[in-house]
Design a protein around this motif. Structure first.
Motif, PDB file in Angstrom:
ATOM      1  N   SER A   1      -4.328  21.895   2.386  1.00 23.91           N
ATOM      2  CA  SER A   1      -3.317  20.853   2.608  1.00 23.91           C
ATOM      3  C   SER A   1      -3.829  19.499   2.118  1.00 23.91           C
ATOM      4  CB  SER A   1      -2.978  20.754   4.106  1.00 23.91           C
ATOM      5  OG  SER A   1      -2.331  21.922   4.528  1.00 23.91           O
ATOM      6  N   LEU A   2      -5.078  19.177   2.515  1.00 20.22           N
ATOM      7  CA  LEU A   2      -5.660  17.885   2.113  1.00 20.22           C
ATOM      8  C   LEU A   2      -5.673  17.729   0.595  1.00 20.22           C
ATOM      9  CD1 LEU A   2      -8.753  17.883   4.502  1.00 20.22           C
ATOM     10  CD2 LEU A   2      -6.944  16.147   4.512  1.00 20.22           C
ATOM     11  N   LEU A   3      -6.039  18.823  -0.087  1.00 18.31           N
ATOM     12  CA  LEU A   3      -6.195  18.747  -1.546  1.00 18.31           C
ATOM     13  C   LEU A   3      -4.907  18.332  -2.257  1.00 18.31           C
ATOM     14  CD1 LEU A   3      -8.551  21.771  -2.296  1.00 18.31           C
ATOM     15  CD2 LEU A   3      -8.978  19.355  -2.855  1.00 18.31           C
ATOM     16  N   ILE A   4      -3.772  18.739  -1.718  1.00 22.85           N
ATOM     17  CA  ILE A   4      -2.500  18.394  -2.385  1.00 22.85           C
ATOM     18  C   ILE A   4      -2.304  16.872  -2.340  1.00 22.85           C
ATOM     19  CG2 ILE A   4       0.012  18.750  -2.449  1.00 22.85           C
ATOM     20  CD1 ILE A   4      -1.514  21.386  -2.873  1.00 22.85           C
TER      21      ILE A   4
ATOM     22  N   HIS B   1       0.861  28.795   3.642  1.00 23.17           N
ATOM     23  CA  HIS B   1       2.244  28.307   3.557  1.00 23.17           C
ATOM     24  C   HIS B   1       2.276  26.785   3.606  1.00 23.17           C
ATOM     25  CE1 HIS B   1       4.312  32.169   3.754  1.00 23.17           C
ATOM     26  NE2 HIS B   1       3.370  32.544   4.587  1.00 23.17           N
ATOM     27  N   ALA B   2       1.319  26.216   4.369  1.00 23.67           N
ATOM     28  CA  ALA B   2       1.272  24.751   4.484  1.00 23.67           C
ATOM     29  C   ALA B   2       0.991  24.130   3.121  1.00 23.67           C
ATOM     30  CB  ALA B   2       0.208  24.331   5.494  1.00 23.67           C
ATOM     31  N   SER B   3      -0.034  24.638   2.400  1.00 26.90           N
ATOM     32  CA  SER B   3      -0.350  23.990   1.113  1.00 26.90           C
ATOM     33  C   SER B   3       0.758  24.225   0.094  1.00 26.90           C
ATOM     34  CB  SER B   3      -1.723  24.397   0.573  1.00 26.90           C
ATOM     35  OG  SER B   3      -2.004  25.711   0.829  1.00 26.90           O
ATOM     36  N   ARG B   4       1.384  25.392   0.140  1.00 26.98           N
ATOM     37  CA  ARG B   4       2.497  25.643  -0.785  1.00 26.98           C
ATOM     38  C   ARG B   4       3.631  24.641  -0.525  1.00 26.98           C
ATOM     39  NH1 ARG B   4       4.296  30.221  -3.740  1.00 26.98           N
ATOM     40  NH2 ARG B   4       2.480  31.369  -3.037  1.00 26.98           N
ATOM     41  N   ALA B   5       3.948  24.442   0.760  1.00 28.06           N
ATOM     42  CA  ALA B   5       5.040  23.510   1.100  1.00 28.06           C
ATOM     43  C   ALA B   5       4.667  22.076   0.711  1.00 28.06           C
ATOM     44  CB  ALA B   5       5.360  23.586   2.590  1.00 28.06           C
ATOM     45  N   HIS B   6       3.389  21.699   0.905  1.00 29.21           N
ATOM     46  CA  HIS B   6       2.969  20.350   0.497  1.00 29.21           C
ATOM     47  C   HIS B   6       3.178  20.158  -1.003  1.00 29.21           C
ATOM     48  CE1 HIS B   6       1.373  18.873   4.210  1.00 29.21           C
ATOM     49  NE2 HIS B   6       0.443  19.786   4.315  1.00 29.21           N
TER      50      HIS B   6
ATOM     51  N   ILE C   1       0.856  -1.191   0.000  1.00 28.80           N
ATOM     52  CA  ILE C   1       0.000   0.000   0.000  1.00 28.80           C
ATOM     53  C   ILE C   1       0.892   1.242   0.000  1.00 28.80           C
ATOM     54  CG2 ILE C   1      -1.773   1.276   1.276  1.00 28.80           C
ATOM     55  CD1 ILE C   1      -2.572  -1.368   2.605  1.00 28.80           C
ATOM     56  N   LEU C   2       0.625   2.158  -0.908  1.00 26.80           N
ATOM     57  CA  LEU C   2       1.283   3.469  -0.844  1.00 26.80           C
ATOM     58  C   LEU C   2       0.317   4.387  -0.103  1.00 26.80           C
ATOM     59  CD1 LEU C   2       3.348   5.692  -1.622  1.00 26.80           C
ATOM     60  CD2 LEU C   2       2.034   6.014  -3.731  1.00 26.80           C
ATOM     61  N   ALA C   3       0.760   4.935   1.035  1.00 30.07           N
ATOM     62  CA  ALA C   3      -0.117   5.791   1.840  1.00 30.07           C
ATOM     63  C   ALA C   3       0.395   7.227   1.816  1.00 30.07           C
ATOM     64  CB  ALA C   3      -0.165   5.276   3.272  1.00 30.07           C
ATOM     65  N   ILE C   4      -0.560   8.162   1.761  1.00 28.33           N
ATOM     66  CA  ILE C   4      -0.206   9.587   1.670  1.00 28.33           C
ATOM     67  C   ILE C   4      -1.009  10.371   2.699  1.00 28.33           C
ATOM     68  CG2 ILE C   4      -0.402  11.610   0.134  1.00 28.33           C
ATOM     69  CD1 ILE C   4       0.239   9.536  -2.144  1.00 28.33           C
ATOM     70  N   GLU C   5      -0.319  11.276   3.390  1.00 27.23           N
ATOM     71  CA  GLU C   5      -0.973  12.070   4.442  1.00 27.23           C
ATOM     72  C   GLU C   5      -0.477  13.521   4.330  1.00 27.23           C
ATOM     73  OE1 GLU C   5      -2.850  12.274   7.533  1.00 27.23           O
ATOM     74  OE2 GLU C   5      -1.855  14.225   7.674  1.00 27.23           O
ATOM     75  N   THR C   6      -1.431  14.443   4.121  1.00 28.87           N
ATOM     76  CA  THR C   6      -1.066  15.878   4.078  1.00 28.87           C
ATOM     77  C   THR C   6      -2.147  16.723   4.752  1.00 28.87           C
ATOM     78  OG1 THR C   6      -2.198  16.227   1.957  1.00 28.87           O
ATOM     79  CG2 THR C   6       0.136  15.654   1.824  1.00 28.87           C
ATOM     80  N   SER C   7      -2.729  16.221   5.871  1.00 23.81           N
ATOM     81  CA  SER C   7      -3.896  16.942   6.402  1.00 23.81           C
ATOM     82  C   SER C   7      -3.545  18.255   7.100  1.00 23.81           C
ATOM     83  CB  SER C   7      -4.680  16.048   7.355  1.00 23.81           C
ATOM     84  OG  SER C   7      -3.896  15.748   8.474  1.00 23.81           O
ATOM     85  N   CYS C   8      -2.297  18.375   7.587  1.00 29.83           N
ATOM     86  CA  CYS C   8      -1.956  19.605   8.311  1.00 29.83           C
ATOM     87  C   CYS C   8      -0.593  20.127   7.853  1.00 29.83           C
ATOM     88  CB  CYS C   8      -2.015  19.336   9.812  1.00 29.83           C
ATOM     89  SG  CYS C   8      -1.846  20.829  10.801  1.00 29.83           S
ATOM     90  N   ASP C   9       0.442  19.947   8.666  1.00 30.11           N
ATOM     91  CA  ASP C   9       1.726  20.551   8.307  1.00 30.11           C
ATOM     92  C   ASP C   9       2.855  19.537   8.130  1.00 30.11           C
ATOM     93  OD1 ASP C   9       1.735  19.973  11.012  1.00 30.11           O
ATOM     94  OD2 ASP C   9       2.897  21.726  11.585  1.00 30.11           O
ATOM     95  N   GLU C  10       2.513  18.285   7.876  1.00 32.77           N
ATOM     96  CA  GLU C  10       3.547  17.295   7.555  1.00 32.77           C
ATOM     97  C   GLU C  10       3.204  16.700   6.192  1.00 32.77           C
ATOM     98  OE1 GLU C  10       5.580  17.146  10.066  1.00 32.77           O
ATOM     99  OE2 GLU C  10       4.438  17.179  11.942  1.00 32.77           O
ATOM    100  N   THR C  11       4.178  16.678   5.285  1.00 30.98           N
ATOM    101  CA  THR C  11       3.964  15.993   4.004  1.00 30.98           C
ATOM    102  C   THR C  11       4.524  14.593   4.209  1.00 30.98           C
ATOM    103  OG1 THR C  11       4.583  18.097   2.988  1.00 30.98           O
ATOM    104  CG2 THR C  11       4.273  16.208   1.504  1.00 30.98           C
ATOM    105  N   ALA C  12       3.652  13.578   4.115  1.00 34.02           N
ATOM    106  CA  ALA C  12       4.104  12.245   4.498  1.00 34.02           C
ATOM    107  C   ALA C  12       3.671  11.183   3.503  1.00 34.02           C
ATOM    108  CB  ALA C  12       3.576  11.901   5.891  1.00 34.02           C
TER     109      ALA C  12
END
Ligand code: KG4
Ligand code: ZN
Length: 391
Positions: free
Chosen positions: A117-120, A70-75, A10-21
């Motif tokens: 953030s989520l959208l990215i 800034h969070a979504s830009r960084a994501h 499984i490839l899992a992706i998490e960007t709900s707040c301030d961590e791109t994971a």
């Protein structure tokens, strides 16, 4: 879409707040059984092949909190390199996976969180699933935190003592594994959410109560700012609190006299504000910081532990789990453990390993591994929802 019968990676992706994971989870064995109406996964053995987190702490530090734009830009800057690193890492000498693109399912956090953030993450995951013709599953962020407790290896040390204490009992015998048993009482404490959940099975998750105002982590972050400490406030406060003493100041423990399972931290935050304003007229902030941090942290712990134990007496869970960013707090981990050990009925205690406490994608992949196949869908059915609820 590929036949979703055999999901191995499984490839899992998490960007709900301030961590791109991003993370890759490999399922080694999945045992399913009909527990209730839907097929439920009873136990799952997997390895976390990679778990990459690009933190934005340095970006948000100067604002004293998360600045959404800034969070979504960084994501959007980090998402591709982070996913690439997660995929490449599976070929490391430890796991020796041959093909980094050997993915069978994409899992992504669809909410709750900051919409930008989520959208990215969601759009990246949809594009990846579309391009590779893969099934995709949307995962609730809180479900991810809950499943951070459903990992075996990390739990061993903290459960060892409990297991030894109850060595006659078959429930906690080593061969049965140290995963939480149902019903499980779960305390989720993070920067965006604080709540208690009763989990009767993998498909029956019932919220018991939640914060009526600030989340516990948010209170840590705001009080840290008052004390002149950097974002994120949780680790900063717990560090200076080590030098504090008990019984110097007293802050309120709100909601403990109420029978429901809701929380409130805004009164505590205001009490700290007034105390700091009063004391700084006479002393420099440096002179009072550790005492205030100590008493604030202890008040939060007393509220969290008090409510959890109150719920344990009512619902008599077999396991109690602590998760979310604030579960990184060592005092909270320890004090809840001691309270669980004092319960009249045998109850196992589960906390995630440190790397799975704050936001990460491995927990999203683990949650996905436990979901019923009926939840797999196609890229065009997945959307971000900032206010997504646990169902
Ligand atoms: O779960 P998380 O990474 O993000 C959300 O889902 O909100 O939690 C982040 C929160 C922050 O408020 C941070 O201050 C808090 O977790 N935190 C801590 C500690 N480490 C992180 N709070 C108390 N003590 C800690 N050691
Ligand atoms: Zn979180």
């Amino acid at each position: 879409m590929q036949n979703p019968k055999l999901i191995k990676r499984i490839l899992a992706i998490e960007t709900s707040c301030d961590e791109t994971a991003a993370a890759v989870i490999k399922i080694k064995e999945l045992r399913t059984e009909n527990l209730d109406s839907k097929a439920s996964v009873l136990s799952s053995q997997f390895s976390i092949l990679s778990n990459i987190v690009a933190s934005q702490i340095n970006i948000h530090k100067k604002f004293g909190g998360v600045f959404p734009e800034h969070a979504s830009r960084a994501h959007s800057e980090k998402i591709i390199p982070v996913v690439e690193e997660a995929l490449t890492k599976v070929q490391s000498t430890k796991y020796k996976e041959k093909n980094k693109d050997n993915i069978d399912l994409v899992a992504v956090t669809t909410g709750p969180g900051l919409i930008g953030s989520l959208l990215i993450g969601v759009n990246f995951a949809k594009t990846y699933a579309y391009a590779k013709n893969l099934p995709i599953i949307g995962i609730n962020h809180w479900l991810g935190h809950i499943y951070s407790c459903f990992t075996e290896k990390e739990l061993r040390t903290e459960n060892l003592e409990l297991r030894r204490k109850n060595s006659q009992s078959s429930d906690l015998s080593p061969q049965i594994s140290n995963l939480p048993s149902f019903p499980s009482l779960i305390l989720i404490v993070s920067g965006g959410h604080t709540g208690l959940v009763l989990m009767k099975s993998h498909t029956n998750i019932q919220p018991l109560g939640e914060t009526l105002d600030d989340a516990a982590g948010e209170a840590f972050d705001k009080v840290a700012k008052l004390l002149g400490l950097e974002y994120p406030g949780g680790p900063a406060i717990s560090k200076v609190a080590q030098k504090g003493d008990p019984n110097i100041y007293k802050f309120p423990r709100s909601m403990l006299d109420r029978k429901d399972y809701n929380f409130s931290f805004s009164g505590l935050k205001t009490a700290v504000l007034y105390k700091v304003q009063e004391l700084t007229k006479r002393y420099p902030l440096n002179a009072i910081r550790s005492q205030i941090a100590y008493e604030f942290q202890q008040a939060v712990i007393d509220i969290l532990v008090g409510k959890t134990i109150q719920a344990a007496y009512e619902f008599k869970p077999k396991s109690i789990c602590l998760c979310g960013g604030v579960s990184a707090n060592k005092e909270l981990r320890q004090q809840l453990k001691m309270a669980v050990e004092k319960l009249p009925s045998k109850t196992s205690y589960h906390v995630p390993s440190m790397e799975l406490t704050t936001d990460n994608a491995a927990m999203i992949g683990i949650a996905a591994a436990y979901q019923d196949k009926s939840k797999y869908t196609t890229w065009d059915k997945i959307n971000a929802d900032a206010n997504l609820k646990l169902d």
